[in-house]
Design an enzyme around this catalytic site. Structure first.
Site, PDB file in Angstrom:
ATOM      1  N   LEU A  27      38.909  47.089  44.842  1.00  0.00           N
ATOM      2  CA  LEU A  27      39.311  47.764  46.079  1.00  0.00           C
ATOM      3  C   LEU A  27      39.597  49.255  45.873  1.00  0.00           C
ATOM      4  O   LEU A  27      39.746  49.996  46.832  1.00  0.00           O
ATOM      5  CB  LEU A  27      40.549  47.090  46.677  1.00  0.00           C
ATOM      6  CG  LEU A  27      40.294  45.704  47.262  1.00  0.00           C
ATOM      7  CD1 LEU A  27      41.591  44.937  47.423  1.00  0.00           C
ATOM      8  CD2 LEU A  27      39.558  45.823  48.581  1.00  0.00           C
ATOM      9  N   GLU A  40      40.925  38.026  48.388  1.00  0.00           N
ATOM     10  CA  GLU A  40      41.625  37.656  47.159  1.00  0.00           C
ATOM     11  C   GLU A  40      41.828  36.149  47.008  1.00  0.00           C
ATOM     12  O   GLU A  40      42.346  35.708  45.980  1.00  0.00           O
ATOM     13  CB  GLU A  40      42.976  38.376  47.074  1.00  0.00           C
ATOM     14  CG  GLU A  40      42.887  39.892  47.135  1.00  0.00           C
ATOM     15  CD  GLU A  40      42.200  40.523  45.923  1.00  0.00           C
ATOM     16  OE1 GLU A  40      41.819  39.800  44.982  1.00  0.00           O
ATOM     17  OE2 GLU A  40      42.055  41.751  45.918  1.00  0.00           O
ATOM     18  N   TYR A  69      44.116  47.497  42.181  1.00  0.00           N
ATOM     19  CA  TYR A  69      43.826  47.903  40.805  1.00  0.00           C
ATOM     20  C   TYR A  69      42.404  47.592  40.374  1.00  0.00           C
ATOM     21  O   TYR A  69      42.012  47.927  39.261  1.00  0.00           O
ATOM     22  CB  TYR A  69      44.806  47.228  39.836  1.00  0.00           C
ATOM     23  CG  TYR A  69      44.830  45.718  39.955  1.00  0.00           C
ATOM     24  CD1 TYR A  69      43.908  44.939  39.279  1.00  0.00           C
ATOM     25  CD2 TYR A  69      45.768  45.085  40.753  1.00  0.00           C
ATOM     26  CE1 TYR A  69      43.932  43.549  39.382  1.00  0.00           C
ATOM     27  CE2 TYR A  69      45.809  43.716  40.869  1.00  0.00           C
ATOM     28  CZ  TYR A  69      44.880  42.946  40.182  1.00  0.00           C
ATOM     29  OH  TYR A  69      44.903  41.588  40.301  1.00  0.00           O
ATOM     30  N   GLY A  70      41.602  46.980  41.234  1.00  0.00           N
ATOM     31  CA  GLY A  70      40.257  46.576  40.825  1.00  0.00           C
ATOM     32  C   GLY A  70      39.178  47.011  41.785  1.00  0.00           C
ATOM     33  O   GLY A  70      38.990  48.199  42.038  1.00  0.00           O
TER      34      GLY A  70
END
Length: 123
Positions: free
Chosen positions: A15, A79, A12-13
């Site tokens: 990536l 992450e 969601y970011g």
């Protein structure tokens, strides 16, 4: 002959396509976009943080990829698995996928009300 093991991930970011870390998904197979209900997204500056909020109306927009084991390990490193983010499985239109959820305090983070990091707005 050994078959490669593949895992689905919901990103969601940074990536997502067009974002700074998308290159880590160069070996991944893009499955499509989707949204998840019951999450809130916060702007941490260079990347966002998502947290689960059961019962909340917030949406989280992202993309689902099928990744190989090496890419999955690289994502865990990016992450900060276990320190900055944890992993949980979520149901997507493409089947179960892993999502990285933020573990640290969100004291100075800004809410992204529409839950879409690629919109570039926390207003």
């Amino acid at each position: 002959m050994l078959l490669a093991v593949h895992t689905r991930v919901f990103v969601y970011g940074s990536l997502r396509r067009g974002q700074s870390n998308h290159g880590l998904l160069c070996r991944a197979h893009y499955l499509g976009e989707c949204q998840l209900a019951g999450y809130a997204m916060y702007d941490l500056g260079p990347y966002p943080a998502a947290i689960q909020q059961p019962g909340a109306e917030g949406m989280l927009f992202g993309e689902v990829y099928d990744v190989d084991a090496d890419t999955f390990r690289e994502l865990d490193i990016l992450e900060g698995l276990g320190e900055e983010y944890c992993r949980e499985q979520v149901e997507t239109p493409f089947g179960l996928a892993w999502i990285y959820l933020y573990l640290q305090p969100l004291d100075h983070a800004l809410l992204i009300p529409r839950g879409d990091w690629s919109s570039g707005s926390s207003l």
